[in-house]
Design a protein around this motif. Structure first.
Motif, mmCIF file in Angstrom:
data_model
loop_
_atom_site.group_PDB
_atom_site.id
_atom_site.type_symbol
_atom_site.label_atom_id
_atom_site.label_comp_id
_atom_site.label_asym_id
_atom_site.label_seq_id
_atom_site.Cartn_x
_atom_site.Cartn_y
_atom_site.Cartn_z
ATOM 1 N N PRO A 258 0.888 -1.334 0.083
ATOM 2 C CA PRO A 258 -0.067 0.181 -0.100
ATOM 3 C C PRO A 258 0.892 1.286 0.040
ATOM 4 O O PRO A 258 1.912 1.567 0.735
ATOM 5 C CB PRO A 258 -0.708 -0.228 1.379
ATOM 6 C CG PRO A 258 0.018 -1.031 2.176
ATOM 7 C CD PRO A 258 0.839 -1.802 1.311
ATOM 8 N N ILE A 259 0.635 2.064 -0.947
ATOM 9 C CA ILE A 259 1.511 3.203 -1.131
ATOM 10 C C ILE A 259 0.512 4.513 -1.028
ATOM 11 O O ILE A 259 -0.455 4.518 -1.931
ATOM 12 C CB ILE A 259 2.306 3.304 -2.343
ATOM 13 C CG1 ILE A 259 3.363 2.132 -2.210
ATOM 14 C CG2 ILE A 259 3.122 4.682 -2.691
ATOM 15 C CD1 ILE A 259 4.424 2.163 -3.392
ATOM 16 N N GLY A 260 0.613 5.405 -0.533
ATOM 17 C CA GLY A 260 -0.334 6.617 -0.285
ATOM 18 C C GLY A 260 0.029 7.396 -1.451
ATOM 19 O O GLY A 260 1.408 7.933 -1.888
ATOM 20 N N SER A 261 -0.922 8.151 -2.515
ATOM 21 C CA SER A 261 -0.840 8.810 -3.277
ATOM 22 C C SER A 261 -1.543 10.153 -3.099
ATOM 23 O O SER A 261 -2.686 10.027 -2.451
ATOM 24 C CB SER A 261 -1.400 8.169 -4.747
ATOM 25 O OG SER A 261 -1.052 9.197 -5.749
ATOM 26 N N TYR A 262 -1.402 11.362 -3.302
ATOM 27 C CA TYR A 262 -1.803 12.548 -2.901
ATOM 28 C C TYR A 262 -1.851 13.472 -3.768
ATOM 29 O O TYR A 262 -1.324 13.602 -4.845
ATOM 30 C CB TYR A 262 -0.659 13.147 -1.713
ATOM 31 C CG TYR A 262 -0.362 12.335 -0.676
ATOM 32 C CD1 TYR A 262 -0.829 12.547 0.655
ATOM 33 C CD2 TYR A 262 0.635 11.328 -0.741
ATOM 34 C CE1 TYR A 262 -0.633 11.961 1.741
ATOM 35 C CE2 TYR A 262 0.906 10.720 0.304
ATOM 36 C CZ TYR A 262 0.388 10.713 1.656
ATOM 37 O OH TYR A 262 0.725 10.202 2.723
ATOM 38 N N ILE A 263 -3.166 14.319 -3.462
ATOM 39 C CA ILE A 263 -3.613 15.165 -4.861
ATOM 40 C C ILE A 263 -4.247 16.551 -4.039
ATOM 41 O O ILE A 263 -4.712 16.344 -3.025
ATOM 42 C CB ILE A 263 -4.632 14.521 -5.825
ATOM 43 C CG1 ILE A 263 -4.431 13.188 -6.354
ATOM 44 C CG2 ILE A 263 -5.017 15.519 -6.870
ATOM 45 C CD1 ILE A 263 -5.428 12.622 -7.182
ATOM 46 N N ILE A 264 -3.937 17.431 -4.692
ATOM 47 C CA ILE A 264 -4.576 18.771 -4.408
ATOM 48 C C ILE A 264 -5.232 19.325 -5.791
ATOM 49 O O ILE A 264 -5.049 18.734 -6.816
ATOM 50 C CB ILE A 264 -3.654 19.982 -3.927
ATOM 51 C CG1 ILE A 264 -2.363 20.221 -5.125
ATOM 52 C CG2 ILE A 264 -2.847 19.351 -2.619
ATOM 53 C CD1 ILE A 264 -1.441 21.298 -4.762
ATOM 54 N N GLY A 306 -1.004 15.779 -8.371
ATOM 55 C CA GLY A 306 -0.880 14.870 -7.608
ATOM 56 C C GLY A 306 0.463 14.101 -7.704
ATOM 57 O O GLY A 306 1.083 14.351 -8.595
ATOM 58 N N GLY A 307 0.979 13.163 -6.692
ATOM 59 C CA GLY A 307 1.838 12.726 -6.884
ATOM 60 C C GLY A 307 2.334 12.134 -5.151
ATOM 61 O O GLY A 307 1.573 12.044 -4.443
ATOM 62 N N ARG A 308 3.612 11.407 -5.105
ATOM 63 C CA ARG A 308 4.135 10.978 -4.051
ATOM 64 C C ARG A 308 4.624 11.982 -3.156
ATOM 65 O O ARG A 308 5.849 12.472 -4.063
ATOM 66 C CB ARG A 308 5.096 9.672 -4.261
ATOM 67 C CG ARG A 308 5.611 9.004 -2.928
ATOM 68 C CD ARG A 308 4.579 8.135 -2.170
ATOM 69 N NE ARG A 308 5.350 7.821 -0.738
ATOM 70 C CZ ARG A 308 4.850 7.266 0.013
ATOM 71 N NH1 ARG A 308 3.366 6.951 -0.279
ATOM 72 N NH2 ARG A 308 5.166 6.867 1.161
ATOM 73 N N VAL A 309 4.433 12.520 -1.969
ATOM 74 C CA VAL A 309 5.221 13.740 -1.566
ATOM 75 C C VAL A 309 6.380 13.584 -0.498
ATOM 76 O O VAL A 309 7.096 14.321 -0.261
ATOM 77 C CB VAL A 309 4.019 14.330 -0.915
ATOM 78 C CG1 VAL A 309 3.179 15.068 -1.791
ATOM 79 C CG2 VAL A 309 3.412 13.878 0.206
ATOM 80 N N SER A 310 6.431 12.196 0.372
ATOM 81 C CA SER A 310 7.378 12.006 1.061
ATOM 82 C C SER A 310 7.840 10.352 1.131
ATOM 83 O O SER A 310 6.851 9.603 0.621
ATOM 84 C CB SER A 310 6.812 12.285 2.519
ATOM 85 O OG SER A 310 5.872 11.819 3.052
ATOM 86 N N ARG A 322 3.559 20.385 0.570
ATOM 87 C CA ARG A 322 4.661 19.961 -0.406
ATOM 88 C C ARG A 322 4.214 19.828 -1.919
ATOM 89 O O ARG A 322 4.847 20.255 -2.727
ATOM 90 C CB ARG A 322 4.970 18.612 0.075
ATOM 91 C CG ARG A 322 5.533 18.555 1.419
ATOM 92 C CD ARG A 322 5.904 16.987 1.853
ATOM 93 N NE ARG A 322 6.495 17.009 3.282
ATOM 94 C CZ ARG A 322 7.046 16.104 3.940
ATOM 95 N NH1 ARG A 322 7.353 14.982 3.137
ATOM 96 N NH2 ARG A 322 7.454 16.084 5.090
ATOM 97 N N LEU A 323 2.847 19.201 -1.966
ATOM 98 C CA LEU A 323 2.538 19.276 -3.738
ATOM 99 C C LEU A 323 2.422 20.784 -4.034
ATOM 100 O O LEU A 323 2.898 21.078 -5.344
ATOM 101 C CB LEU A 323 1.272 18.720 -3.564
ATOM 102 C CG LEU A 323 1.236 17.139 -3.618
ATOM 103 C CD1 LEU A 323 -0.165 16.656 -3.442
ATOM 104 C CD2 LEU A 323 1.663 16.670 -4.726
#
Length: 431
Positions: A258-264, A306-310, A322-323
């Motif tokens: 499981p990998i967190g993916s982040y979006i703004i 979006g992307g992986r931030v950390s 960060r995004l």
């Protein structure tokens, strides 16, 4: 950094504004069904739809509201899904299986468009093309080599855009050119999910939301799923939990990362600025290992980034900052524009960067989409439903290869921080 958050900021998915999560009262939990599907995302819904339309009683369980996972949190980008090259696949699995796997990727792209069209799902589906931006000159050379050496039988329309011409595609000087993949597409993932739920209800599927599966067993007579509301017996069970797979099946937990993916989402922007940032309204990604992906909202008023931030998971306030910094590095024109939404979801990655599908007795699975889940989850969900039915067209190349794990991995990706930092380093130095 000054306060980046707009008045009324929400730490929930932008897609939920127009497609709120379906949290109607759960249907009663029956004692038995022909099929129980665990997970109400794209995979589970497509499997359930096939099974129910064949006349079998079908129950879908979800631990939360229907669609609370990545099926309504993703960026809505659709590609041909297969990350390894034909050469890489052939070395591991042989030429015949490799070509079948690559065909699965291409078939998944065709399937979702055909399905949305045939079923009349209003979800802003459009074939807009992807601009895949090169983050270094070496990366652009790799894009050129890939375009010039496409596998026979899997050629796709690609246009190379050198750096001197990239402003026709993107309002950024950061990149070193890129490639347009003309057949890639976009969708509103929330509306697509809502359309699938509606089709399933019409087919007679029962939905039991806010009800986690807590136990899973099988014997010669079928399978049994335990829940806090009681147990349900089934002829077949479909495990469709992907990045939200937990301890229900230890075997699957050892194979999904499981990998967190982040979006703004930005606030609404002037049309002239949108035309500058994304002139042809394409979806966009880049060649970094720690990838960014972005697009215009369906109404073309915002940038969704979006992307992986950390290296480790973080909260959506920290991830937004960060995004936003990365967004301004690509688009300095957005300085001072505020963020209205920040959210995240868990994608399911695998050790071989491939999705996987298969079965163990009466327990079927499809998962591990490695960040390309809109098309592939739909396609493999459909194929899983056909497999439950014993349909002759249920086969895939993906189902013919083993689902790998690694020693010492038990579902907690302890190695992820080191891996992310390693790939960030490679991105920074251009290798």
């Amino acid at each position: 950094m000054a306060d980046i958050f707009a008045e009324g900021f929400r730490d929930t998915s932008y897609w939920w504004d127009t497609s709120p999560l379906c949290d109607a009262p759960a249907d009663p939990l029956p004692a038995r069904a022909d099929a129980v599907v665990i997970g109400a995302g794209y995979t589970g819904l497509h499997a359930a739809l096939q099974i129910a339309r064949a006349g079998r009683s079908t129950v879908v369980l979800d631990s939360g509201a229907l669609g609370h996972g990545c099926s309504t949190r993703n960026g809505g980008q659709i590609s041909t899904s297969i990350k390894p090259s034909l050469a890489e696949l052939a070395r591991k699995h042989g030429e015949t299986t490799a070509r079948r796997i690559l065909a699965d990727g291409h078939n998944s792209r065709a399937f979702i468009e055909d399905f949305v069209t045939a079923e009349g799902i209003a979800c802003d589906f459009r074939t807009c093309g992807r601009f895949h931006a090169a983050h270094t000159p070496k990366a652009f050379d790799a894009l050129r080599a890939a375009a010039d050496n496409q596998p026979e039988g899997f050629e796709v329309p690609v246009t190379l855009v050198p750096r001197g011409e990239q402003h026709a595609e993107i309002g950024s000087g950061l990149y070193h050119g890129g490639a347009i993949y003309h057949d890639h597409a976009a969708v509103d993932p929330g509306r697509y999910h809502a359309g699938l739920v509606s089709l399933c209800r019409q087919a007679g599927v029962s939905f039991v939301s806010q009800t986690a599966a807590t136990g899973l067993s099988q014997d010669d007579g079928g399978a049994t799923v335990a829940t806090p509301r009681g147990s349900i017996a089934a002829r077949d069970v479909v495990l469709a939990t992907n990045g939200y797979s937990g301890t229900l099946s230890r075997w699957h937990q050892r194979r999904i990362i499981p990998i967190g993916s982040y979006i703004i989402a930005t606030e609404e922007l002037p049309a002239s600025l949108m035309d500058e940032l994304n002139p042809n309204n394409r979806i966009v990604s880049d060649t970094r290992k720690v990838v960014y992906y972005y697009r215009s909202s369906p109404d073309r008023k915002r940038i969704l980034f979006g992307g992986r931030v950390s290296a480790t998971e973080t909260d959506t306030i920290n991830s937004a900052r960060r995004l936003y910094a990365d967004l301004l590095r690509i688009f300095p024109q957005l300085s001072g524009r505020r963020v209205t939404h920040s959210w995240m979801g868990f994608v399911g990655y695998t050790f071989d960067s491939l999705a996987h599908a298969g079965q163990d007795g009466k327990i079927h699975h499809a998962m591990g989409y490695c960040g390309s889940g809109v098309g592939m989850a739909s396609y493999l969900g459909m194929k899983t439903g056909l497999r439950v039915l014993g349909h002759p067209e249920a086969g895939t190349g993906i189902a013919d290869v083993a689902f790998p794990t690694r020693p010492l991995y038990r579902g907690r990706p302890w190695f992820l921080p080191a891996a992310v930092e390693y790939y960030r380093l490679k991105d920074r130095i251009g290798i």
